[in-house]
Scaffold this active site. Sequence first.
Site, PDB file in Angstrom:
ATOM      1  N   ASP A   1       0.788  -1.236   0.000  1.00 21.04           N
ATOM      2  CA  ASP A   1       0.000   0.000   0.000  1.00 21.04           C
ATOM      3  C   ASP A   1       0.818   1.284   0.000  1.00 21.04           C
ATOM      4  O   ASP A   1       0.361   2.323   0.462  1.00 21.04           O
ATOM      5  CB  ASP A   1      -0.911  -0.018   1.240  1.00 21.04           C
ATOM      6  CG  ASP A   1      -0.124  -0.246   2.524  1.00 21.04           C
ATOM      7  OD1 ASP A   1       1.097  -0.065   2.502  1.00 21.04           O
ATOM      8  OD2 ASP A   1      -0.742  -0.611   3.546  1.00 21.04           O
TER       9      ASP A   1
ATOM     10  N   GLU B   1      -1.998   5.126   3.072  1.00 20.04           N
ATOM     11  CA  GLU B   1      -1.998   3.724   2.620  1.00 20.04           C
ATOM     12  C   GLU B   1      -3.391   3.185   2.304  1.00 20.04           C
ATOM     13  O   GLU B   1      -3.562   2.403   1.370  1.00 20.04           O
ATOM     14  CB  GLU B   1      -1.313   2.829   3.667  1.00 20.04           C
ATOM     15  CG  GLU B   1       0.201   3.035   3.789  1.00 20.04           C
ATOM     16  CD  GLU B   1       0.590   4.213   4.662  1.00 20.04           C
ATOM     17  OE1 GLU B   1      -0.309   4.886   5.215  1.00 20.04           O
ATOM     18  OE2 GLU B   1       1.799   4.481   4.788  1.00 20.04           O
TER      19      GLU B   1
ATOM     20  N   ARG C   1       2.502   8.071   9.276  1.00 21.76           N
ATOM     21  CA  ARG C   1       2.276   9.504   9.049  1.00 21.76           C
ATOM     22  C   ARG C   1       1.187  10.070   9.956  1.00 21.76           C
ATOM     23  O   ARG C   1       1.289  11.190  10.418  1.00 21.76           O
ATOM     24  CB  ARG C   1       1.895   9.748   7.593  1.00 21.76           C
ATOM     25  CG  ARG C   1       3.091   9.967   6.703  1.00 21.76           C
ATOM     26  CD  ARG C   1       2.686  10.197   5.263  1.00 21.76           C
ATOM     27  NE  ARG C   1       3.776  10.803   4.511  1.00 21.76           N
ATOM     28  CZ  ARG C   1       4.860  10.166   4.111  1.00 21.76           C
ATOM     29  NH1 ARG C   1       5.046   8.895   4.420  1.00 21.76           N
ATOM     30  NH2 ARG C   1       5.790  10.800   3.424  1.00 21.76           N
TER      31      ARG C   1
ATOM     32  N   HIS D   1      12.817   4.767  13.072  1.00 22.04           N
ATOM     33  CA  HIS D   1      12.666   4.888  11.611  1.00 22.04           C
ATOM     34  C   HIS D   1      13.386   6.154  11.115  1.00 22.04           C
ATOM     35  O   HIS D   1      13.445   7.157  11.826  1.00 22.04           O
ATOM     36  CB  HIS D   1      11.165   4.946  11.291  1.00 22.04           C
ATOM     37  CG  HIS D   1      10.833   4.822   9.831  1.00 22.04           C
ATOM     38  ND1 HIS D   1      10.978   5.857   8.952  1.00 22.04           N
ATOM     39  CD2 HIS D   1      10.349   3.790   9.101  1.00 22.04           C
ATOM     40  CE1 HIS D   1      10.608   5.467   7.739  1.00 22.04           C
ATOM     41  NE2 HIS D   1      10.219   4.203   7.808  1.00 22.04           N
TER      42      HIS D   1
ATOM     43  N   GLU E   1      -0.863  -9.002  -1.244  1.00 24.30           N
ATOM     44  CA  GLU E   1      -1.427  -8.396  -0.022  1.00 24.30           C
ATOM     45  C   GLU E   1      -2.611  -7.482  -0.389  1.00 24.30           C
ATOM     46  O   GLU E   1      -2.678  -6.316  -0.008  1.00 24.30           O
ATOM     47  CB  GLU E   1      -0.370  -7.613   0.761  1.00 24.30           C
ATOM     48  CG  GLU E   1      -0.756  -7.390   2.206  1.00 24.30           C
ATOM     49  CD  GLU E   1       0.326  -6.683   3.015  1.00 24.30           C
ATOM     50  OE1 GLU E   1       1.195  -7.392   3.550  1.00 24.30           O
ATOM     51  OE2 GLU E   1       0.313  -5.459   3.093  1.00 24.30           O
TER      52      GLU E   1
ATOM     53  N   HIS F   1       6.253   4.653  13.003  1.00 27.25           N
ATOM     54  CA  HIS F   1       6.643   5.476  11.853  1.00 27.25           C
ATOM     55  C   HIS F   1       5.466   6.080  11.085  1.00 27.25           C
ATOM     56  O   HIS F   1       5.665   6.836  10.139  1.00 27.25           O
ATOM     57  CB  HIS F   1       7.478   4.642  10.874  1.00 27.25           C
ATOM     58  CG  HIS F   1       6.652   3.657  10.097  1.00 27.25           C
ATOM     59  ND1 HIS F   1       6.278   2.439  10.620  1.00 27.25           N
ATOM     60  CD2 HIS F   1       6.113   3.724   8.857  1.00 27.25           C
ATOM     61  CE1 HIS F   1       5.556   1.800   9.726  1.00 27.25           C
ATOM     62  NE2 HIS F   1       5.431   2.548   8.654  1.00 27.25           N
TER      63      HIS F   1
HETATM   64  C1  UD1 Z   1       6.950   4.448   3.799  1.00 26.58           C
HETATM   65  C2  UD1 Z   1       5.539   4.193   3.266  1.00 26.58           C
HETATM   66  C3  UD1 Z   1       4.699   3.476   4.316  1.00 26.58           C
HETATM   67  C4  UD1 Z   1       5.398   2.258   4.855  1.00 26.58           C
HETATM   68  C5  UD1 Z   1       6.782   2.656   5.352  1.00 26.58           C
HETATM   69  C6  UD1 Z   1       7.552   1.450   5.853  1.00 26.58           C
HETATM   70  C7  UD1 Z   1       4.484   5.827   1.725  1.00 26.58           C
HETATM   71  C8  UD1 Z   1       3.810   7.127   1.611  1.00 26.58           C
HETATM   72  N1  UD1 Z   1       4.892   5.467   2.960  1.00 26.58           N
HETATM   73  O1  UD1 Z   1       6.851   5.400   4.874  1.00 26.58           O
HETATM   74  O2  UD1 Z   1       3.470   3.067   3.719  1.00 26.58           O
HETATM   75  O3  UD1 Z   1       4.650   1.711   5.931  1.00 26.58           O
HETATM   76  O4  UD1 Z   1       7.501   3.243   4.270  1.00 26.58           O
HETATM   77  O5  UD1 Z   1       8.801   1.807   6.360  1.00 26.58           O
HETATM   78  O6  UD1 Z   1       4.649   5.147   0.745  1.00 26.58           O
HETATM   79  N2  UD1 Z   1      14.340   7.717   4.826  1.00 26.58           N
HETATM   80  C9  UD1 Z   1      15.708   7.580   4.753  1.00 26.58           C
HETATM   81  N3  UD1 Z   1      16.236   6.359   4.393  1.00 26.58           N
HETATM   82  C10 UD1 Z   1      15.456   5.262   4.140  1.00 26.58           C
HETATM   83  C11 UD1 Z   1      14.068   5.406   4.234  1.00 26.58           C
HETATM   84  C12 UD1 Z   1      13.517   6.639   4.569  1.00 26.58           C
HETATM   85  O7  UD1 Z   1      16.442   8.516   4.997  1.00 26.58           O
HETATM   86  O8  UD1 Z   1      16.000   4.180   3.847  1.00 26.58           O
HETATM   87  C13 UD1 Z   1      13.740   9.043   5.147  1.00 26.58           C
HETATM   88  C14 UD1 Z   1      13.894  10.034   3.995  1.00 26.58           C
HETATM   89  O9  UD1 Z   1      14.049  11.297   4.535  1.00 26.58           O
HETATM   90  C15 UD1 Z   1      12.554   9.919   3.291  1.00 26.58           C
HETATM   91  C16 UD1 Z   1      11.654   9.813   4.483  1.00 26.58           C
HETATM   92  O10 UD1 Z   1      12.358   8.918   5.363  1.00 26.58           O
HETATM   93  O11 UD1 Z   1      12.257  11.034   2.468  1.00 26.58           O
HETATM   94  C17 UD1 Z   1      10.266   9.356   4.238  1.00 26.58           C
HETATM   95  O12 UD1 Z   1      10.239   8.193   3.438  1.00 26.58           O
HETATM   96  P1  UD1 Z   1       8.858   7.736   2.716  1.00 26.58           P
HETATM   97  O13 UD1 Z   1       9.142   6.509   1.926  1.00 26.58           O
HETATM   98  O14 UD1 Z   1       8.220   8.899   2.051  1.00 26.58           O
HETATM   99  O15 UD1 Z   1       7.897   7.422   3.946  1.00 26.58           O
HETATM  100  P2  UD1 Z   1       8.041   6.452   5.168  1.00 26.58           P
HETATM  101  O16 UD1 Z   1       7.663   7.216   6.369  1.00 26.58           O
HETATM  102  O17 UD1 Z   1       9.334   5.761   5.162  1.00 26.58           O
END
Ligand code: UD1
Length: 372
Positions: free
Chosen positions: A93, A129, A211, A243, A115, A209
């Site tokens: 999702d 999601e 949103r 996270h 899923e 983690h």
């Molecule tokens: C994302 C997914 C969420 C999932 C989660 C699992 C979306 C909108 N969100 O959330 O559904 O449950 O992943 O973990 O698709 N970042 C890093 N390194 C990484 C990963 C993230 O630095 O390896 C930081 C970056 O600043 C990035 C931010 O986290 O821009 C947000 O990442 P994003 O994928 O937008 O959202 P998540 O909160 O990780």
Amino acid sequence: MVIFGTRPEAVKMAPVIKALRKYPEQIEVTVCVTAQHREMLDQVLDAFNITPDIDLDLMMPDQKLAQLTARIFTGLDPVLEKHRPDWLLIQGDTTTVMTAAILGYYQHIKIGHVEAGLRTHDKWQPFPEEINRRIAAVVTDLHFAPTENNRQNLLREGIPDETIKVTGNPAIDALRIISQQPAPPQVETLLKETGVADGNRRLVLVTAHRRENFGQPILDICCALQRLAETYHDQIAIIYPVHLNPNIQKPVYQALSGVKNIRLLPPLDYLPLVHMMKHAALILTDSGGIQEEAPSLGVPTLVLRQRTERQEGVTAGTLKLVGTDPDLIFNEARHLLDDSTAHAAMSGAVNPYGDGYAAERIVAALLATHTG
Ligand code: UD1
């Protein structure tokens, strides 16, 4: 073509990729990652020995949803145009899933959704999601639903029954595969340092983690953790891998850095996380995947959300929805730490998410569309 972007998608797609690769005569597999996550994705790829054929490397620090969505649209479109797969497999999702689903539709490529059918029926929880998976469902040709309950959700939305296969969740496949590997030294060290290894303290493992928990809710969660740490200062060790999203990193480190029996860590890799879960007396989480893994490992879990799309774990008895009210979190955690009968009742529940062979069923269903 298998497409994914984040850590949990990688965990659940890894067994599917392995199962697809068992049929080289019939299936040519291309793995494409958007790398919506970078570090957190790479460690799962390493753990399962998967090298992507295409890596779009789209992560940017703290990027906004619209920006991420736009970059996946423009990055992925030419890849689909060039490769023109017969099937596009997506999982879960995330923004990667929603965007890939729409692009597959634009290019008339058949879509298989792993899923499928999880719902809270609340468009704001989890955000975004719940809407991502509903959008994916509208364009999906084969829905791989983990449970019967998920199938019923899809039927209620008018999805034709013959396009839904109940397979179990490949999260359990991943757990089965990875559990065969021994605990890495990092886990032994952590358990020793925190007094869990010698039985002096019980482990409380935390992840958060989502949103919808940004802002006050994450502060409330921290407040409950601090109270727990103080109340049980000589009985528990709280370990919290934080996270990488800056909206989580900043408030959590600010609130909990100095607290004595709370250990804040960078995100744990999948293998050490699984081993830490096995040692936990209690898990507090807002994660989706952990809600599936905890019942398999028999660890009582308090879910830090108002709603869940994994109701099966609540019904089975391993999960309890507590939201983010600090008093409620504290009281529920205290109940489980103090009352061994309540703890045993939650630990003994049966895992409702499958037998660890979902990937084989997914591949069999795909092959059947080709031959039959
Ligand atoms: C994302 C997914 C969420 C999932 C989660 C699992 C979306 C909108 N969100 O959330 O559904 O449950 O992943 O973990 O698709 N970042 C890093 N390194 C990484 C990963 C993230 O630095 O390896 C930081 C970056 O600043 C990035 C931010 O986290 O821009 C947000 O990442 P994003 O994928 O937008 O959202 P998540 O909160 O990780």
